[in-house]
Write an enzyme that holds these catalytic residues in place. Structure first.
Site, PDB file in Angstrom:
ATOM      1  N   LYS A 159       0.811  -1.207   0.000  1.00  0.00           N
ATOM      2  CA  LYS A 159       0.000   0.000   0.000  1.00  0.00           C
ATOM      3  C   LYS A 159       0.853   1.269   0.000  1.00  0.00           C
ATOM      4  O   LYS A 159       0.690   2.130  -0.863  1.00  0.00           O
ATOM      5  CB  LYS A 159      -0.908  -0.037   1.231  1.00  0.00           C
ATOM      6  CG  LYS A 159      -1.784   1.151   1.408  1.00  0.00           C
ATOM      7  CD  LYS A 159      -2.351   1.135   2.805  1.00  0.00           C
ATOM      8  CE  LYS A 159      -1.253   1.408   3.819  1.00  0.00           C
ATOM      9  NZ  LYS A 159      -1.767   1.590   5.181  1.00  0.00           N
ATOM     10  N   THR A 160       1.752   1.334   0.952  1.00  0.00           N
ATOM     11  CA  THR A 160       2.583   2.536   1.070  1.00  0.00           C
ATOM     12  C   THR A 160       3.415   2.728  -0.180  1.00  0.00           C
ATOM     13  O   THR A 160       3.562   3.834  -0.695  1.00  0.00           O
ATOM     14  CB  THR A 160       3.506   2.438   2.298  1.00  0.00           C
ATOM     15  OG1 THR A 160       2.713   2.093   3.429  1.00  0.00           O
ATOM     16  CG2 THR A 160       4.207   3.747   2.552  1.00  0.00           C
TER      17      THR A 160
ATOM     18  N   ASP B   4      -4.479   8.342   3.701  1.00  0.00           N
ATOM     19  CA  ASP B   4      -4.062   7.002   4.073  1.00  0.00           C
ATOM     20  C   ASP B   4      -4.995   6.451   5.148  1.00  0.00           C
ATOM     21  O   ASP B   4      -5.624   7.215   5.878  1.00  0.00           O
ATOM     22  CB  ASP B   4      -2.623   7.101   4.607  1.00  0.00           C
ATOM     23  CG  ASP B   4      -1.968   5.739   4.698  1.00  0.00           C
ATOM     24  OD1 ASP B   4      -2.450   4.805   4.034  1.00  0.00           O
ATOM     25  OD2 ASP B   4      -0.967   5.614   5.429  1.00  0.00           O
ATOM     26  N   GLU B   5      -5.063   5.133   5.290  1.00  0.00           N
ATOM     27  CA  GLU B   5      -5.888   4.486   6.331  1.00  0.00           C
ATOM     28  C   GLU B   5      -7.294   5.078   6.355  1.00  0.00           C
ATOM     29  O   GLU B   5      -7.801   5.455   7.412  1.00  0.00           O
ATOM     30  CB  GLU B   5      -5.237   4.663   7.716  1.00  0.00           C
ATOM     31  CG  GLU B   5      -3.804   4.183   7.808  1.00  0.00           C
ATOM     32  CD  GLU B   5      -3.679   2.674   7.930  1.00  0.00           C
ATOM     33  OE1 GLU B   5      -4.692   1.968   7.727  1.00  0.00           O
ATOM     34  OE2 GLU B   5      -2.562   2.198   8.187  1.00  0.00           O
TER      35      GLU B   5
ATOM     36  N   GLN C 226      -9.156  -3.692   8.443  1.00  0.00           N
ATOM     37  CA  GLN C 226      -8.241  -3.146   9.448  1.00  0.00           C
ATOM     38  C   GLN C 226      -8.820  -1.924  10.141  1.00  0.00           C
ATOM     39  O   GLN C 226      -8.087  -1.104  10.693  1.00  0.00           O
ATOM     40  CB  GLN C 226      -6.897  -2.803   8.802  1.00  0.00           C
ATOM     41  CG  GLN C 226      -6.147  -4.032   8.327  1.00  0.00           C
ATOM     42  CD  GLN C 226      -4.765  -3.683   7.815  1.00  0.00           C
ATOM     43  OE1 GLN C 226      -3.880  -3.348   8.577  1.00  0.00           O
ATOM     44  NE2 GLN C 226      -4.604  -3.763   6.504  1.00  0.00           N
TER      45      GLN C 226
ATOM     46  N   ARG D 261       0.981  -8.702  10.954  1.00  0.00           N
ATOM     47  CA  ARG D 261       2.232  -7.957  11.124  1.00  0.00           C
ATOM     48  C   ARG D 261       3.431  -8.854  10.903  1.00  0.00           C
ATOM     49  O   ARG D 261       4.544  -8.385  10.703  1.00  0.00           O
ATOM     50  CB  ARG D 261       2.351  -7.368  12.547  1.00  0.00           C
ATOM     51  CG  ARG D 261       1.322  -6.326  12.967  1.00  0.00           C
ATOM     52  CD  ARG D 261       1.124  -5.263  11.971  1.00  0.00           C
ATOM     53  NE  ARG D 261       0.006  -5.593  11.090  1.00  0.00           N
ATOM     54  CZ  ARG D 261      -0.216  -4.987   9.942  1.00  0.00           C
ATOM     55  NH1 ARG D 261       0.588  -4.033   9.527  1.00  0.00           N
ATOM     56  NH2 ARG D 261      -1.240  -5.344   9.181  1.00  0.00           N
TER      57      ARG D 261
END
Length: 664
Positions: A35-36, A214-215, A245, A598
């Site tokens: 994503k980033t 973002d998010e 998430q 993670r």
DNA sequence: GTGTGACAATTTTTT
DNA sequence: ATTGTCACAC
């Protein structure tokens, strides 16, 4: 920069997202799907197309994420270009806007941001004042309600509970009188000024023509409104997120913002990223099966690109002491030359209080560790004090800060004088600082108190003037001021251990260094204070420290580690007791999912039979999420059984002697 | 006004 | 178990 190089190493979906630079874009990106990377490449692509970096805005939720994004864009484009981008959190974006335009709303532009302790202190005072101590009203109760309503855009005056309404309203009045804003006010007023004042809105729209968020699954109604105001036609807004998430529902986040994005910005270009590059097939299989248990979600799977992998270990522990030591031992056993490093490991917790026990084990076994999101650096008492000194120096009319340091260290201005002072400022409708100069007020005081006050104002005036004349030397000036008032000596006197003394000295030193750095870079004092109010840690602090990472599940979102321990998988912890009462178990499941995803190579899960709570031993049940996992990829172990086996074999006896001793 | 000691309450998650 | 608050003595 050649076009080829920019797209190197991107998959098809990622390229599609990078290439979609115009109009609304929705990127649904599962955990670990790059994503980033996609977002930063997309920003680089905008720049490559000739967009002025000053016209690009990227909004994140945490400073950590903002820093990372800026850093990663910086790897793709020239430093100078990257520096001209606006990359910040929602809160700091609002501070930027408000520092310029809050005058429209009747505040002064040098408003202070009331955070943490100061805010709670104010609430505590008000609770006492309204005689609500004996009723079961805690600062937290009020704050939760105030926050909820502000974020939902509801007036405080309509709170049902009489007591809470009264306290909430006087809290707001008090902040207002002190020209102070809390976290929620930043968003509330930021959105308000942009919505109500066309000039402000247009100025923002003119500056930021390309916006990335973002998010996005974590945005609330207020943040959504703000974005709608900020992004005008042709709606160059790109939002990235993952409904699985979404873990900030308790803070008012609306998953609908991402699920029904097209309602807010019609005809978005939708790209879905599903190929996971982070974790092994084993880990992803477990994650997929767990999250599939949630009823309302975009159905999707994370596709592994790394097949196989070690099975996820599920460990049954007798108690939390053993759990902590087992984690420490396991890490020790895997670290060494040619093996893993301490930085490869993270231990994830549901609550901050769980972290303490782990910290103890790490110290006992001499394993270096770093804490994330436990007690934040800026919440430490000495740091809050020193920042208050600086704030007062920068602007003596900052009532909140002034009241904090009025008598710290003790200088003869006690609670009696403070009360009179507050009354005086209220009656005269001035700041506390101005009240301190009022001759009529001074005349009311005893000779001794009057002298103390005059002394104090004189001291502050000198400090303040020095800062104004030499803002670049703020660090030195601050240090000199602290020396002048003997602050350190006073602070040290209340330390119990020499360790504590060192820590405090270090913390203050760090602050002075950070301040010097900031002013050398050309930032104003106000900018430094803002970042201190909004940041959890001084910029580079965390990354510099080495060791095992201890972190809450919430703070771990967006991060990854080679080996992850997810501990305390018990009913009442994960899912948390409160979530079961409030019927938000789905969010806890997402939290579990975030934790699992993670891990890159290896995941250890554990639950305890007993756990110490308030110093008392309590029985625990395994989490209801455990049976939801894909047991084809899980290896179950029992610590006690394992220990007995070890005990009967001779060779390994010594290696585990310490652990066994614990059990006996 | 300041400093000490006993007692009580506290634990979800974050900007 | 730790941390903060309150009452009391100097």
């Amino acid at each position: 920069m050649g076009r080829g190089s920019l797209f190197d190493g991107l998959n098809r979906a990622q390229r599609e997202a990078v290439e979609a630079t115009e109009g609304p874009v929705l990127i649904l990106a599962g955990a670990g799907t790059g994503k980033t990377r996609t977002v930063t490449y997309r920003m680089a692509r905008l720049l490559q197309k000739g967009v002025d970096p000053a016209n690009i805005l990227a909004v994140t939720f945490t400073n950590k994420a903002a820093n990372e994004m800026r850093e990663r864009v910086g790897r793709l484009v020239r430093k100078k270009v990257a520096k001209a981008l606006t990359v910040c959190t929602f809160h700091s974006l609002c501070v930027r806007i408000l520092r310029q335009h809050i005058g429209w709303l009747g505040y002064k532009t040098n408003f202070t941001i009331a955070v943490g302790g100061d805010r709670d202190g104010l609430l505590r005072q008000l609770i006492v004042k309204h005689g609500a101590t004996k009723e079961k009203v805690s600062p937290n109760d009020v704050m939760t309600e105030v926050s909820r309503r502000k974020n939902a855009g509801l007036p405080l005056g309509e709170i049902e509970d009489d007591l809470i309404r009264t306290i909430a309203m006087s809290y707001q009045k008090e902040l207002r009188a002190r020209n102070a804003l809390d976290f929620d006010d930043l968003l509330l007023l930021g959105e308000k000024v942009v919505r109500e004042h066309r000039d402000v809105r247009d100025a923002c729209r003119d500056q930021w023509r390309y916006v990335t968020v973002d998010e996005f699954q974590d945005t609330n109604g207020l943040q959504m409104n703000l974005m709608q105001e900020l992004v005008g036609a042709p709606h160059n807004i790109c939002v990235v997120g993952d409904d699985d998430q979404s873990i900030y529902g308790w803070r008012g986040a609306q998953v609908e913002n991402i699920l029904s994005f097209e309602k807010f910005f019609p005809n978005p270009h939708v790209v879905t990223l599903e190929d996971n590059y982070r974790s092994t097939e084993a880990i992803l299989s477990v994650a997929n099966k767990v999250i599939a248990c949630n009823p309302t979600r975009h159905e999707k799977l994370l596709n592994p690109t790394i097949m196989g992998g070690e099975k996820v270990v599920l460990m049954a522990m007798p108690g939390d002491d053993e759990e902590a030591n087992w984690v420490a031992d396991t890490i020790k056993g895997q670290v060494g030359p040619g093996q893993r490093t301490l930085e490869d490991f993270a231990v994830l917790f549901r609550t901050n209080t769980q972290i303490r026990r782990m910290e103890l084990a790490m110290r006992e076994q001499k394993i270096p560790y770093r804490l994330v999101g436990a007690q934040s650096f800026y919440d430490r008492r000495e740091v809050r004090d020193v920042l208050a000194f600086l704030q007062v120096g920068a602007n003596p009319e900052s009532d909140v800060a002034l009241l904090r340091i009025l008598n710290a260290p003790p200088r003869g201005i006690g609670s009696g004088t403070a009360t009179l002072l507050l009354e005086q400022s209220r009656e005269a409708g001035t700041s506390v600082w101005a009240a301190m100069w009022d001759e009529r007020f001074l005349a009311q005081l005893s000779g001794k108190a009057e002298g103390s006050v005059r002394n104090f104002t004189e001291q502050i005036t000198r400090f303040s003037e020095a800062l104004r004349e030499g803002p670049k030397e703020a660090g030195d000036l601050l240090q000199r001021f602290l020396k002048e008032i003997d602050y350190m000596e006073w602070m040290m006197r209340s330390c119990k251990t020499s360790e504590e003394t060192d820590q405090r000295r270090e913390a203050v030193g760090e602050l002075v260094t950070a301040l010097s750095d900031s002013t050398t870079k050309g930032h104003s004092l106000q900018e430094y204070l803002d970042s201190a109010a909004l940041d959890k840690e001084p910029e580079d602090d965390l990354d510099k420290k080495s060791g095992v990472t201890l972190i809450t599940l919430h703070a771990a979102k967006g991060l990854e580690y080679l080996v992850v321990f997810l501990v305390g998988l018990e009913e009442g912890i994960l899912p948390h007791q409160r979530s079961m009462e409030e019927g938000t178990k789905d969010e806890e499941r997402r939290l579990f999912y975030v934790g699992i995803t993670r891990a890159k190579e290896m995941l250890y899960l554990s639950y305890c039979g007993t756990r110490k709570k308030w110093g008392q031993l309590e029985r625990c049940e395994p989490s209801c999420f455990i049976p939801e996992m894909d047991f084809d990829w899980v290896e179950e172990q029992d610590f006690e059984v394992m220990m007995n086996e070890e005990a009967s074999g001779d060779e390994l006896k010594d290696a585990f002697g310490g652990l066994r001793a614990l059990l006996e």
